[in-house]
Enzyme design. Structure first.
Site, short mmCIF file in Angstrom:
data_model
loop_
_atom_site.label_atom_id
_atom_site.label_comp_id
_atom_site.label_asym_id
_atom_site.label_seq_id
_atom_site.Cartn_x
_atom_site.Cartn_y
_atom_site.Cartn_z
CG HIS A 12 9.55 11.42 -0.37
ND1 HIS A 12 10.20 10.32 -0.89
CD2 HIS A 12 10.36 12.47 -0.63
CE1 HIS A 12 11.35 10.68 -1.42
NE2 HIS A 12 11.48 12.00 -1.28
CB SER A 72 -22.45 6.37 4.52
OG SER A 72 -22.82 5.24 5.27
#
Ligand code: ARG
Length: 484
Positions: free
Chosen positions: A156, A277
């Site tokens: 999970h 970036s």
């Protein structure tokens, strides 16, 4: 004069219609296969006494020349429909129709293209299998270095139990081994010959299907001629196998993205596989893994397209079949390119062992082993131990303590006594890992055994693939140098 249309259609051609319907742009994938198919067919026609030796000789010489010239240097007139007619018309230009016009005796483009696709695809499938084997070998080498590298495993996406990075890597190898086996299994259904099925009902010429099958290195015939020209399930199978493979590869990409975040921080992807970036100077983004994750989605789209084209098509050949090809080749190349990228990223990955160990030690990852220890040391049922340790964890969280600081208190409450050394071992993630030496578990010595077994099996697959590739190369060499 257009050799295909001049009769029935009176040479009527509309440029835009021709461009709309031609397969020439993606027939480059079957150019070589088509030449091989032509040569094998012509050899057989001669041997069966259907065409004269002199004609067969000239046709084969002409085909070899066309092959050497290369597809890009042929007249790729879209009104010829496809590569089959381009090659035939090239041959007619060379030898005249009296000779070259005999090549297509007892054959149709329908059995021809089905044969070509099988020839071209069998090689691609082997190429993919081979690159997967190479990638798995690289992953196994990486695993070898990290048998003792403690880390946390998730369910999970929540901390579950301690494991090692090697064990995690072997989960990739385990899954992709099945992808290799699936492709090798599909190979059996690819490598069967439809040549001689004709348009759909074979031919009245006394052709020898077994002979062309052998010349082209097929393992068997696809016997029923209607099925032979219309079957494309071998393509569906490969595309489905690639979709499943893509799902497994995508999972690796996702984990590369996830584990290289600041939050996880367990791995670092090499700079070559990252971007930055345009505004944020600090950024190192996992673009290659992201692009791969996205590109792999197109395999699913291509599969659905192929399934939908085939669904409810009537027997036998329909031109719709042609439109499967670009999607097939797109899936093939996307897979080949992506495997290379993922292999490259994994080979150059930086493993942050300290961070992995930190996570393995944190967040009650050893609670299962603590419960197991209570079962072994006190004889209480597992369910009871599960409840007691759950209480230990709850109290630890509430009191902001480690489990070791509250365990004895809780044990006393339930009147249980456990040796301190046993408790210490249960709470040590490395001891947890070492103990889990069941088949397939993370214990370093078990992982070592699995690595060895994987390597042995991969060697076997590699041998099988290499033998097949060698046979294919031999077939090509023989046909492209054939002298009657
Ligand atoms: N270009 C065609 C294809 O890819 C070849 C077979 C054409 N057959 C025909 N009857 N038009 O399927």
């Amino acid at each position: 004069m257009n050799i295909l249309r001049r009769g029935r259609l009176g040479n009527s051609i509309k440029e835009d219609v021709a461009r709309y319907t031609t397969s020439l742009s993606f027939d480059k994938e079957i150019f070589e296969a088509d030449i091989l198919c032509d040569i094998a067919h012509v050899i057989m026609l001669y041997e069966q006494g259907i065409i004269k030796k002199e004609d067969a000789k000239k046709i084969i010489t002409g085909l070899k020349e066309i092959y050497k010239k290369g597809m890009e240097n042929l007249n790729l007139d879209p009104s010829l429909d496809d590569i089959h007619m381009v090659i035939e018309s090239e041959l007619i230009k060379k030898l005249g129709e009296e000779i070259a016009g005999r090549m297509h005796t007892g054959r149709s483009r329908n059995d021809e293209v089905a044969t070509d696709l099988r020839l071209a695809l069998r090689e691609k499938v082997l190429t993919i299998a081979k690159s997967l084997i190479d990638m798995l070998k690289d992953i196994l080498n990486l695993a070898e270095e990290h048998k003792e590298t403690l880390t946390i495993g998730y369910t999970h996406l929540q901390h579950a139990q301690p494991t090692t990075f090697a064990h995690h890597l072997l989960s990739y190898v385990s899954a992709i081994e099945r992808d290799i086996l699936r492709l090798l299994d599909a190979y059996k259904r690819i490598n069967i010959s439809p040549l001689g099925c004709g348009a759909m009902a074979t031919t009245g010429f006394k052709i020898d299907r077994e002979r062309t099958k052998d010349l082209l290195g097929f393992d068997a015939l696809i016997e029923n001629s209607m099925d032979g020209v219309s079957a494309r399930d071998f393509i569906l199978e490969v595309m489905a196998d690639l979709s499943i493979l893509g799902t497994n590869l995508s999972k690796i990409c996702e984990e590369l993205v996830l584990f290289s975040t600041y939050e996880f921080g367990t791995i670092e992807i090499a700079n070559e596989f990252c971007s930055t970036s345009s505004i944020m100077p600090q950024k190192k983004n996992p673009d290659v893994a992201e692009i791969a994750r996205a590109k792999l989605s197109t395999l699913n789209g291509n599969l659905i397209t192929a399934l939908t084209i085939l669904k409810a098509l009537p027997n036998t050949y329909n031109r719709d079949l042609q439109e499967i090809s670009p999607h097939l080749w797109d899936s093939v190349y996307t897979t080949i390119d992506t495997i290379k990228m993922i292999d490259g990223m994994l080979k150059t990955i930086k493993v942050n062992e300290e961070r992995m160990r930190e996570l393995a030690n944190a967040n009650y990852s050893t609670a299962t082993e603590l419960a197991d220890t209570l079962v072994r040391e006190t004889g209480i049922p597992f369910r009871t131990a599960h409840g007691i340790v759950g209480e230990v964890v709850r109290r630890s969280i509430e009191e902001k303590k480690d489990m070791i600081e509250v365990i004895y208190d809780v044990l006393e409450k339930y009147n249980l006594k456990v040796d301190e050394e046993k408790i210490r071992k249960a709470l040590d993630p490395y001891e947890n890992v070492k103990m889990r030496d069941v088949v397939g578990g993370p214990a370093p010595k078990e992982v070592e055994k699995r690595i060895k077994a994987f390597k042995e099996r991969l060697d076997r697959y590699e041998k099988e693939v290499d033998e097949k590739l060698q046979k294919i190369n031999k077939i090509k060499e023989t046909l492209l140098n054939y002298e009657i």
